[in-house]
Design an enzyme around this catalytic site. Structure first.
Site, PDB file in Angstrom:
ATOM      1  N   ILE A  46       0.902  -1.070  -0.132  1.00 42.97           N
ATOM      2  CA  ILE A  46      -0.122   0.068   0.034  1.00 42.97           C
ATOM      3  C   ILE A  46       0.865   1.228  -0.001  1.00 42.97           C
ATOM      4  O   ILE A  46       1.625   1.686   0.862  1.00 42.97           O
ATOM      5  CB  ILE A  46      -0.770   0.118   1.260  1.00 42.97           C
ATOM      6  CG1 ILE A  46      -1.797  -1.260   1.405  1.00 42.97           C
ATOM      7  CG2 ILE A  46      -1.766   1.403   1.225  1.00 42.97           C
ATOM      8  CD1 ILE A  46      -2.573  -1.319   2.737  1.00 42.97           C
ATOM      9  N   THR A  47       0.862   1.970  -1.086  1.00 40.54           N
ATOM     10  CA  THR A  47       1.596   3.165  -1.179  1.00 40.54           C
ATOM     11  C   THR A  47       0.877   4.312  -0.139  1.00 40.54           C
ATOM     12  O   THR A  47      -0.444   4.312  -0.163  1.00 40.54           O
ATOM     13  CB  THR A  47       1.914   3.627  -2.408  1.00 40.54           C
ATOM     14  OG1 THR A  47       0.697   4.342  -3.133  1.00 40.54           O
ATOM     15  CG2 THR A  47       2.621   2.812  -3.250  1.00 40.54           C
ATOM     16  N   GLY A  48       1.679   5.219   0.468  1.00 40.79           N
ATOM     17  CA  GLY A  48       0.896   6.174   1.671  1.00 40.79           C
ATOM     18  C   GLY A  48       0.279   5.536   2.508  1.00 40.79           C
ATOM     19  O   GLY A  48      -0.821   5.845   2.876  1.00 40.79           O
ATOM     20  N   GLY A  76      -4.231   8.562   6.997  1.00 36.18           N
ATOM     21  CA  GLY A  76      -5.300   8.570   6.095  1.00 36.18           C
ATOM     22  C   GLY A  76      -6.096   7.304   5.512  1.00 36.18           C
ATOM     23  O   GLY A  76      -6.046   6.197   6.334  1.00 36.18           O
ATOM     24  N   TYR A 105      -4.988  18.666  -9.824  1.00 42.54           N
ATOM     25  CA  TYR A 105      -5.697  17.681  -9.127  1.00 42.54           C
ATOM     26  C   TYR A 105      -6.484  16.729  -9.976  1.00 42.54           C
ATOM     27  O   TYR A 105      -6.528  15.554 -10.144  1.00 42.54           O
ATOM     28  CB  TYR A 105      -6.359  18.091  -7.864  1.00 42.54           C
ATOM     29  CG  TYR A 105      -6.860  16.857  -7.166  1.00 42.54           C
ATOM     30  CD1 TYR A 105      -5.669  15.997  -6.338  1.00 42.54           C
ATOM     31  CD2 TYR A 105      -8.027  16.616  -7.123  1.00 42.54           C
ATOM     32  CE1 TYR A 105      -6.060  14.962  -5.681  1.00 42.54           C
ATOM     33  CE2 TYR A 105      -8.479  15.534  -6.035  1.00 42.54           C
ATOM     34  CZ  TYR A 105      -7.619  14.537  -5.533  1.00 42.54           C
ATOM     35  OH  TYR A 105      -7.986  13.486  -4.787  1.00 42.54           O
TER      36      TYR A 105
HETATM   37  N1  NAP Z   1      -9.420  12.509   1.621  1.00 39.15           N
HETATM   38  C1  NAP Z   1     -10.465  12.655   0.542  1.00 39.15           C
HETATM   39  O1  NAP Z   1     -11.293  13.265   0.811  1.00 39.15           O
HETATM   40  C2  NAP Z   1     -10.087  12.136  -0.780  1.00 39.15           C
HETATM   41  C3  NAP Z   1     -11.120  12.148  -1.700  1.00 39.15           C
HETATM   42  C4  NAP Z   1     -10.809  11.619  -2.942  1.00 39.15           C
HETATM   43  C5  NAP Z   1      -9.534  10.999  -3.218  1.00 39.15           C
HETATM   44  N2  NAP Z   1      -8.766  10.938  -2.502  1.00 39.15           N
HETATM   45  C6  NAP Z   1      -7.384  10.149  -2.480  1.00 39.15           C
HETATM   46  O2  NAP Z   1      -7.006   9.456  -1.592  1.00 39.15           O
HETATM   47  C7  NAP Z   1      -5.785   8.994  -1.591  1.00 39.15           C
HETATM   48  C8  NAP Z   1      -5.141   9.005  -0.224  1.00 39.15           C
HETATM   49  O3  NAP Z   1      -5.314  10.307   0.289  1.00 39.15           O
HETATM   50  P1  NAP Z   1      -5.529  10.683   1.967  1.00 39.15           P
HETATM   51  O4  NAP Z   1      -6.691  11.392   2.061  1.00 39.15           O
HETATM   52  O5  NAP Z   1      -5.663   9.483   2.832  1.00 39.15           O
HETATM   53  O6  NAP Z   1      -4.512  11.683   2.065  1.00 39.15           O
HETATM   54  P2  NAP Z   1      -3.541  11.751   3.424  1.00 39.15           P
HETATM   55  O7  NAP Z   1      -4.175  11.918   4.794  1.00 39.15           O
HETATM   56  O8  NAP Z   1      -2.681  13.046   3.090  1.00 39.15           O
HETATM   57  O9  NAP Z   1      -2.448  10.919   3.165  1.00 39.15           O
HETATM   58  C9  NAP Z   1      -1.393  10.626   2.091  1.00 39.15           C
HETATM   59  C10 NAP Z   1      -0.335   9.726   2.297  1.00 39.15           C
HETATM   60  O10 NAP Z   1       0.514   9.956   1.375  1.00 39.15           O
HETATM   61  C11 NAP Z   1       1.754   9.772   1.762  1.00 39.15           C
HETATM   62  N3  NAP Z   1       2.358  10.656   0.933  1.00 39.15           N
HETATM   63  C12 NAP Z   1       2.330  12.082   0.656  1.00 39.15           C
HETATM   64  N4  NAP Z   1       3.314  12.465  -0.336  1.00 39.15           N
HETATM   65  C13 NAP Z   1       4.045  11.695  -0.509  1.00 39.15           C
HETATM   66  C14 NAP Z   1       5.335  11.354  -1.179  1.00 39.15           C
HETATM   67  N5  NAP Z   1       5.636  12.503  -1.690  1.00 39.15           N
HETATM   68  N6  NAP Z   1       5.928  10.245  -1.222  1.00 39.15           N
HETATM   69  C15 NAP Z   1       5.362   9.321  -0.486  1.00 39.15           C
HETATM   70  N7  NAP Z   1       4.343   9.027   0.169  1.00 39.15           N
HETATM   71  C16 NAP Z   1       3.791  10.419   0.128  1.00 39.15           C
HETATM   72  C17 NAP Z   1       1.618  10.241   3.226  1.00 39.15           C
HETATM   73  O11 NAP Z   1       2.714   9.768   3.925  1.00 39.15           O
HETATM   74  P3  NAP Z   1       3.878  10.357   4.634  1.00 39.15           P
HETATM   75  O12 NAP Z   1       3.362  11.814   4.662  1.00 39.15           O
HETATM   76  O13 NAP Z   1       4.303   9.670   5.903  1.00 39.15           O
HETATM   77  O14 NAP Z   1       5.025  10.333   3.763  1.00 39.15           O
HETATM   78  C18 NAP Z   1       0.362   9.710   3.577  1.00 39.15           C
HETATM   79  O15 NAP Z   1       0.502   8.264   3.988  1.00 39.15           O
HETATM   80  C19 NAP Z   1      -4.992   9.968  -2.630  1.00 39.15           C
HETATM   81  O16 NAP Z   1      -4.713   9.424  -3.901  1.00 39.15           O
HETATM   82  C20 NAP Z   1      -6.365  11.005  -2.677  1.00 39.15           C
HETATM   83  O17 NAP Z   1      -5.999  11.653  -4.067  1.00 39.15           O
HETATM   84  C21 NAP Z   1      -8.891  11.426  -0.917  1.00 39.15           C
END
Ligand code: NAP
Length: 293
Positions: free
Chosen positions: A14-16, A20, A170
């Protein structure tokens, strides 16, 4: 979250996975018995997350891979480490992604949103594809967003050199996730590896917090009570990664665990093939890696 399947004996990357939606998916899949690898940029934060995932899932088989995925060299190092550590890979969950209000360049000189949200999963998947094929049946699951519906692939200005808007960048990157999946599914026909893509729903995470637009904090504060929890936001990822119902499903977009249509342009075969070629050129895929696709 409903546990739908034992994942014992399966390996999931799982990346990231440090926070979240990705972290919630890691807990769910580890709870089902999978060996789970998570990625993050910072070793200490990733180790701390892994310890919490082990405690929450009762599964010790949680591994940490450290990489800043905005850098292609680090994605390549990550792929090498995964290939060394994991003799089989049953599920690749391309979850990492984010939103940046202002234009930033990566160490490769590329626009950050396009590089991290689209090119990183494109490159990582390409480099892990042979391992997925030899582990078949296997699944590639990519987290997009309903923002895809407002996206446009601007081939004349992919990197937002001329004009940049965080929202447009985005939307474009999330449409690219969809088109990547549709093209990947075609290329994987007959291999036993499936490719699906999803919208997690608006979820309360750290999304967008690194570089906020004016008014973002106030907007999020108003919306937070109506957002999904990370566990709810991870449900469709977990379903596509693990459910027997999802076995064999490929080339489709899901939201709330159900297949949905994406915008018309996403089904245009010439555009998806063009995006694939441009992406392969931008990540400098060598001929042997390209031949694997
Ligand atoms: N939240 C929403 O409402 C929503 C809605 C639609 C789609 N999404 C999608 O869902 C996915 C997850 O989003 P989330 O809301 O869980 O975001 P989040 O809480 O910001 O988590 C992002 C994750 O990505 C990692 N990350 C960020 N920049 C990185 C980099 N340069 N290299 C490696 N890892 C990196 C962070 O890890 P570290 O900081 O530890 O490196 C963290 O584990 C994304 O693709 C987003 O576009 C989210």
């Amino acid at each position: 979250m409903t546990v739908t399947r034992s994942m014992s004996g399966k390996t999931v990357l799982i990346t990231g996975g440090t926070g979240g939606i990705g972290r919630a998916a890691a807990v769910a899949l580890a709870s089902m018995g999978a060996r789970v690898g998570i990625t993050g940029r910072d070793r200490a934060r990733a180790e701390d997350s892994a310890a919490r995932i082990r405690a929450d899932s009762g599964n010790r088989a949680v591994d940490v891979f450290v990489a800043d995925m905005s850098s292609q060299a680090e994605v390549r190092r990550l792929a090498d480490a995964v290939l060394r550590e994991y003799p089989r890979l049953d599920v690749l969950l391309n979850n990492v992604g984010g939103f940046w209000a202002h234009r930033h360049l990566t160490t490769d000189g590329l626009e950050h949103t396009f590089a991290l949200n689209h090119l990183a999963p494109f490159l990582l998947t390409s480099l892990l594809l042979e391992r997925l094929k030899t582990s078949a049946p296997a699944r590639v699951v990519t987290v997009s967003s309903n923002a895809q519906s407002m996206g446009r692939i601007d081939f004349a200005d992919l990197m937002g050199d001329r004009t940049y808007s965080g929202q447009q960048a985005y939307n474009q990157s999330k449409l690219a996730n969809v088109m990547f999946t549709y093209e990947l599914a075609k290329r994987l026909e007959g291999t036993g590896v499936t490719a699906t893509v999803l919208h997690p729903g608006v979820t309360s995470t750290s999304f967008g917090a690194e570089d906020t637009a004016r008014g973002w904090g106030a907007l999020i504060a108003v919306m937070r009570p109506f957002m999904k929890t990370p566990e709810q936001g991870a449900e469709t990822s977990v379903y596509l990664a693990s459910s027997p119902e999802a076995e064999g499903l490929t080339g489709k977009y899901f939201s709330d665990r159900a297949p949905r249509k994406t915008q018309k342009a996403s089904y245009d075969a010439a555009t998806t093939a063009r995006l694939w070629q441009v992406s392969a050129d931008l990540v400098g895929l060598s001929p042997p890696a390209r031949a694997a696709l």
